[in-house]
Design an enzyme around this catalytic site. Structure first.
Site, short mmCIF file in Angstrom:
data_model
loop_
_atom_site.label_atom_id
_atom_site.label_comp_id
_atom_site.label_asym_id
_atom_site.label_seq_id
_atom_site.Cartn_x
_atom_site.Cartn_y
_atom_site.Cartn_z
N HIS A 199 140.56 57.45 53.37
CA HIS A 199 140.94 57.59 52.25
C HIS A 199 142.48 57.27 51.60
O HIS A 199 142.34 56.41 51.80
CB HIS A 199 141.00 59.35 51.81
CG HIS A 199 139.96 59.59 50.76
ND1 HIS A 199 140.72 58.83 49.70
CD2 HIS A 199 140.56 60.73 49.92
CE1 HIS A 199 141.00 59.14 48.03
NE2 HIS A 199 140.24 60.78 48.71
N HIS A 236 135.89 48.75 48.66
CA HIS A 236 135.93 49.79 48.20
C HIS A 236 134.36 50.24 48.11
O HIS A 236 133.50 49.71 47.99
CB HIS A 236 137.23 50.12 46.77
CG HIS A 236 137.26 51.47 46.23
ND1 HIS A 236 136.12 52.08 45.45
CD2 HIS A 236 138.27 51.80 46.12
CE1 HIS A 236 137.02 52.97 45.37
NE2 HIS A 236 138.19 53.20 45.63
N ASP A 239 145.07 50.20 47.94
CA ASP A 239 146.39 50.25 49.03
C ASP A 239 146.71 48.85 49.31
O ASP A 239 147.91 48.56 49.62
CB ASP A 239 145.60 50.34 49.93
CG ASP A 239 144.99 51.80 49.76
OD1 ASP A 239 145.86 52.80 49.33
OD2 ASP A 239 143.48 52.15 49.95
#
Length: 383
Positions: free
Chosen positions: A224, A264, A320
């Site tokens: 996560h 994702h 990210d």
């Protein structure tokens, strides 16, 4: 249908929300009707918090009052600082230190006896927690560096104040605006694992401190919130290897590496937040004259798309992949990336908790039992 198993609750609707909307096929993210691009470009993080918590953008007077209320809540009790010193001595991971310190904050909550169903009190608790998390993180990092804790200032915005407490110097406009934008981009993202965890806890009528502490715990996992640190560690390893970045990645993939920051659960195309952060990473590099981190990340992205056909496999950069390069250029240590994610996402946690508790129902899914049903009891001396 009731007995159909959905591992990870994938595709299962468990609540309705007006906070954020995601279109994974179009690469679209909206907070309460406003696109993430508009908010990142035009809104401060405090405006975004107000939007998430109150359902509409504030007027100038409302924003001024909200910012003042937030700034007045930034101080943390000396006992919390003492706890952080103990955690530094124990060499605790910053994310775990944040979880522990946020839990301790409840001991100094002025409305600790408020009914969890009092949503106004819960909102005030959420505001206090959100205001204090930057102070906790900056204090922890300075203590582990052997430096004095820098007290928060009330005349700086949420993002700028964190950078000030972190470095001891008031940040320039570029750094403050960049960090503020990063907080906005991470503020909410539907019913992700940490947000859902916060909601599950709140559905039991536990208090806001319990909900946020649980959210931090869920965010700490590498599946996560931990991927932003993984990405930057990979880029540093690539740079320190002295090898051509593309050859390094090619060799790593051949050895079974799963490239962090790609793919994702919701997006089938490039994460819109990654698009914004990529641009900001490039701007920071141009401003400092040191573009290598942006260049390495960008070259790897193009290589994975052009040569490895990642996009055809439904893999594209998520938030990210570029957030780490932005934080790194701001001088933030790698192990603070996920705690900073929590610093931002607390806005979403608080918003979803308040929204769910408007029509609360205990969240209690079922599990399918697959064990034995008719074992005979054997006395302990005969086993």
């Amino acid at each position: 249908m009731a007995d159909e198993l959905h591992k990870g609750l994938e595709g299962v609707l468990v609540a309705e929300s007006s906070l954020s909307y995601i279109d994974g096929d179009e690469g679209k993210l909206v907070y309460r009707g406003y696109t993430i691009e508009d908010l990142a470009e035009n809104a401060s993080y405090e405006e975004v918090l107000y939007l998430l918590w109150h359902g509409e953008l504030p007027t100038r007077a409302e924003l001024d009052a909200f910012e003042s209320e937030m700034a007045a809540e930034r101080d943390i009790d000396d006992a919390v600082v003492d706890l952080l010193r103990d955690l530094v001595d124990a060499d605790e991971d910053p994310m775990n230190a944040l979880r522990t310190a946020v839990s301790q904050l409840s001991a100094y909550e002025p409305e600790d006896d408020a009914d969890p169903e009092d949503l106004d009190a819960s909102l005030r608790k959420g505001r206090r927690i959100t205001a204090k998390i930057p102070t906790i993180l900056a204090a922890y990092d300075r203590l582990r560096r052997g430096e004095d804790v820098v007290e928060p200032r009330e005349d700086l915005g949420h993002a700028a104040n964190f950078l000030y407490m972190f470095t001891g110097e008031e940040p320039d406009d570029v750094a403050a605006e960049t960090f503020d934008m990063a907080l906005t981009l991470h503020a909410d993202h539907g019913l992700n694992a940490s947000t859902f965890t916060s909601m599950v806890i709140a559905s039991t009528l536990a208090d806001m401190y319990s909900s946020v502490t649980g959210g931090i715990g869920a965010l700490s996992g590498s599946l996560h919130g931990g991927a932003n640190q993984d990405v930057m560690e990979l880029l540093v390893e690539v740079e320190e290897s002295g090898k051509d970045p593309l050859q390094w990645v090619d060799d790593a993939i051949a050895d079974g590496l799963r490239v962090p920051g790609w793919g994702h659960r919701v997006y089938n195309v490039k994460d819109p937040r990654a698009v914004i952060l990529e641009r900001k990473s490039k701007d920071l590099g141009n401003a400092s004259g040191e573009k290598k981190w942006y260049d390495i990340a960008h070259d790897i992205e193009q290589y994975l798309i052009d040569e490895k056909n990642f996009d055809e496999k439904g893999l594209a950069p998520n938030v990210d992949f570029y957030s780490g390069t932005v934080y790194y250029q701001l001088g933030i240590p790698l192990d603070l990336y996920t705690p900073i994610f929590a610093m931002s996402r607390v806005g979403g946690w608080v918003g979803h908790v308040l929204e769910y508790q408007e029509d609360n129902r205990l969240i209690r899914p079922r599990g399918r039992y697959i064990g034995d049903e008719s074992n005979d009891w054997t006395p302990i001396d005969e086993r």
